[in-house]
Design a protein around this motif. Structure first.
Motif, mmCIF file in Angstrom:
data_model
loop_
_atom_site.group_PDB
_atom_site.id
_atom_site.type_symbol
_atom_site.label_atom_id
_atom_site.label_comp_id
_atom_site.label_asym_id
_atom_site.label_seq_id
_atom_site.Cartn_x
_atom_site.Cartn_y
_atom_site.Cartn_z
ATOM 1 N N ASN A 89 -12.818 -0.180 9.456
ATOM 2 C CA ASN A 89 -12.475 1.027 8.719
ATOM 3 C C ASN A 89 -13.489 2.133 8.992
ATOM 4 O O ASN A 89 -14.690 1.947 8.783
ATOM 5 C CB ASN A 89 -12.433 0.713 7.216
ATOM 6 C CG ASN A 89 -11.987 1.901 6.395
ATOM 7 O OD1 ASN A 89 -11.259 2.765 6.872
ATOM 8 N ND2 ASN A 89 -12.433 1.956 5.148
ATOM 9 N N PRO A 145 -3.251 -1.318 -0.275
ATOM 10 C CA PRO A 145 -4.313 -1.998 -1.018
ATOM 11 C C PRO A 145 -3.932 -2.260 -2.471
ATOM 12 O O PRO A 145 -3.138 -1.535 -3.071
ATOM 13 C CB PRO A 145 -5.458 -0.990 -0.947
ATOM 14 C CG PRO A 145 -4.768 0.345 -0.912
ATOM 15 C CD PRO A 145 -3.522 0.125 -0.093
ATOM 16 N N TRP A 188 -2.674 -5.077 2.803
ATOM 17 C CA TRP A 188 -4.095 -4.921 3.050
ATOM 18 C C TRP A 188 -4.873 -5.847 2.129
ATOM 19 O O TRP A 188 -4.484 -6.079 0.977
ATOM 20 C CB TRP A 188 -4.553 -3.495 2.757
ATOM 21 C CG TRP A 188 -3.902 -2.422 3.565
ATOM 22 C CD1 TRP A 188 -2.863 -2.549 4.443
ATOM 23 C CD2 TRP A 188 -4.240 -1.044 3.536
ATOM 24 N NE1 TRP A 188 -2.537 -1.326 4.977
ATOM 25 C CE2 TRP A 188 -3.365 -0.376 4.437
ATOM 26 C CE3 TRP A 188 -5.184 -0.290 2.839
ATOM 27 C CZ2 TRP A 188 -3.427 0.995 4.650
ATOM 28 C CZ3 TRP A 188 -5.247 1.081 3.051
ATOM 29 C CH2 TRP A 188 -4.383 1.706 3.952
ATOM 30 N N LEU A 241 -8.828 -6.139 0.666
ATOM 31 C CA LEU A 241 -10.077 -5.390 0.582
ATOM 32 C C LEU A 241 -11.274 -6.290 0.320
ATOM 33 O O LEU A 241 -12.416 -5.844 0.452
ATOM 34 C CB LEU A 241 -9.981 -4.339 -0.529
ATOM 35 C CG LEU A 241 -8.781 -3.386 -0.449
ATOM 36 C CD1 LEU A 241 -8.829 -2.385 -1.593
ATOM 37 C CD2 LEU A 241 -8.725 -2.678 0.894
#
Length: 352
Positions: free
Chosen positions: A57, A244, A270, A272
Motif C-alpha cells: 500500500n 475493507p 480486503w 487489513l
C-alpha cells in the motif's frame, strides 16, 4: 471512441499485447501491508503462505513524508521476498496526487516483472483508466516486459459509482473493482464514520402491533453499491471485491459482511490485519457440502440440458449453471490450498 478492432492492440510500440481474458486466480483476500514499515515488510514471506494476494500500500495510511520510503520498500520486497504462488499487487496514490506518476514510473520499470496488478484509487470514470492504460503500455515497453500489468479500480466516489459500467469496460487491463466504503461515504455525504459494515441507525421497523414493542432490523448500507458493482464486473468479465472492514476486533460482523458480499457475487475482500485473513479464506471458499452438492447436480445433469429431480428438488439448466460456478471456484481454490482440497474430497466421498 476506439474501434473494437483496436481494443486488443498494444497502446505503445514495444508493449506486450493486452490479455483477452482476465486470469481467474484465487484472490479471496487482498492483504494490505505497509512496505515502508521494516517490521511489517519482514513478515511478508510468512504472510505469503497464508494470503492469496499481498498488496503493498502506497496510498491511504501512508503519511506524506513516508511516501517515498513506502515506494522504495515495495521495490525491495518485490526483489528480495520469496512469495511462492502468492500474487503481488500495489495500490498507488490517487491520480490527482503528487506521487502517482512517480509510483507508476518506478514500480513498472524496476519491478514490473514481479507485479501482477496495479490498484488505482478514486477512479471516477473511464478517462482515469485510459490514462493509466496508455502510461502503463509506455512503461512496459521501456522496461521490456513480456506481459501486461492488470488494473484494479476502487469505487470511492459518487461519480465512480455512477460510471461503474464504463469503468469496468474501459480497458482489457481491467482485472476487477473494489468497494471503497469510507471515501465513498464521504463523497456521498453519508452520516457514518465507520469503515465498511452496517450502522445501527440504518434500519426498518415492523408495523405497530398494539402496545407491543416494535422489532427493528438493521439494514446494509452497501447492498445497492455492491450489487451494481457486481453486475458491472460480471457484464465485462472482471472480478468484484468487497473492500475493507475497519473494526478489526469485531470478527463476527466482519464475517457477516464478507459473506453478504460473497453471496452477492464478490470473489474476495480486503484484509487489513492478519486476523481477518482466515475469515476471508473461510467465507470466500465454498463450503464442502455445497461443493459436493454442486458436483452431484452436474453429474446428474450430464450435458446441462433438460431437468432432473434430486432429493425432491428440480434441477434444470439454470441450477446447473449455478453449480458450475461453485464447482469451478472450488477447483481453482483447491489447486492452491491442499487443506481445502482434502475437505472437498472428503465431503464428496461422504455424499454430503
Amino acid at each position: 471512441m476506439r474501434s473494437a478492432k483496436d481494443f486488443f492492440r498494444p497502446l505503445a510500440v514495444g508493449a506486450p499485447a493486452p490479455l483477452r481474458e482476465v486470469p481467474l486466480r484465487p484472490s479471496r483476500m487482498i492483504h494490505f501491508f505497509d512496505p515502508g514499515n521494516e517490521k511489517m515488510a519482514a513478515k511478508v514471506p510468512a504472510l505469503a503462505a497464508r494470503a492469496d494476494v499481498l498488496l503493498g500500500n502506497l496510498e491511504d495510511a501512508v503519511p506524506a513524508d513516508r511516501k517515498e520510503a513506502a515506494r522504495a520498500g515495495l521495490v525491495s520486497v518485490a526483489r528480495q521476498a520469496d512469495l511462492g504462488g502468492t500474487q503481488l499487487w500495489t495500490r498507488v496514490n490517487s491520480l490527482d496526487s503528487p506521487w502517482a506518476l512517480d509510483d507508476l514510473v518506478t514500480l513498472v520499470t524496476e519491478i514490473g516483472d514481479r507485479l501482477d496488478v496495479v490498484m488505482v484509487p478514486k477512479v471516477e470514470g473511464a478517462q482515469d483508466i485510459h490514462y493509466v492504460d496508455r502510461l502503463l503500455a509506455q512503461l512496459e515497453a521501456r522496461a521490456g516486459l513480456d506481459r501486461p500489468l492488470l488494473v484494479h479500480a476502487i469505487l470511492e466516489t459518487a461519480a465512480g459509482v455512477a460510471n461503474v459500467e464504463e469503468i469496468a469496460g474501459a480497458s482489457p487491463r481491467m482485472q476487477g473493482i473494489s468497494l471503497g466504503p469510507a471515501d465513498l461515504a464521504a463523497s456521498r455525504r453519508m452520516k457514518t464514520t465507520r469503515v465498511g459494515g452496517g450502522h445501527p441507525g440504518y434500519l426498518v421497523r415492523e408495523d405497530p402491533q398494539g402496545d407491543a414493542p416494535r422489532v427493528t432490523y438493521q439494514q446494509d448500507l452497501w447492498h445497492y453499491t455492491i450489487a451494481r458493482m457486481v453486475d458491472a464486473c460480471a457484464a465485462h468479465g472482471i472480478l468484484p471485491y468487497y473492500g475493507p472492514f475497519g473494526d478489526i476486533q469485531d470478527l463476527t460482523a466482519c464475517e457477516d459482511q464478507f459473506r453478504n458480499a460473497f453471496l452477492l457475487g464478490c470473489v474476495g475482500a480486503w484484509t487489513l490485519h492478519p486476523v481477518q485473513i482466515d475469515v476471508a479464506k473461510r467465507v470466500f471458499s465454498p463450503a464442502p457440502a455445497d461443493v459436493a452438492w454442486a458436483r452431484r447436480v452436474i453429474d446428474a445433469m450430464g450435458d446441462g440440458t433438460g431437468a432432473v429431480m434430486i432429493d425432491g428438488k428440480m434441477q434444470d439448466d439454470a441450477t446447473y449453471k449455478q453449480c458450475r460456478v461453485v464447482a469451478e471456484l472450488a477447483d481453482a481454490l483447491a489447486a492452491r490450498d491442499p487443506e481445502l482440497a482434502a475437505s472437498y474430497a472428503a465431503a464428496e466421498k461422504a455424499g454430503l
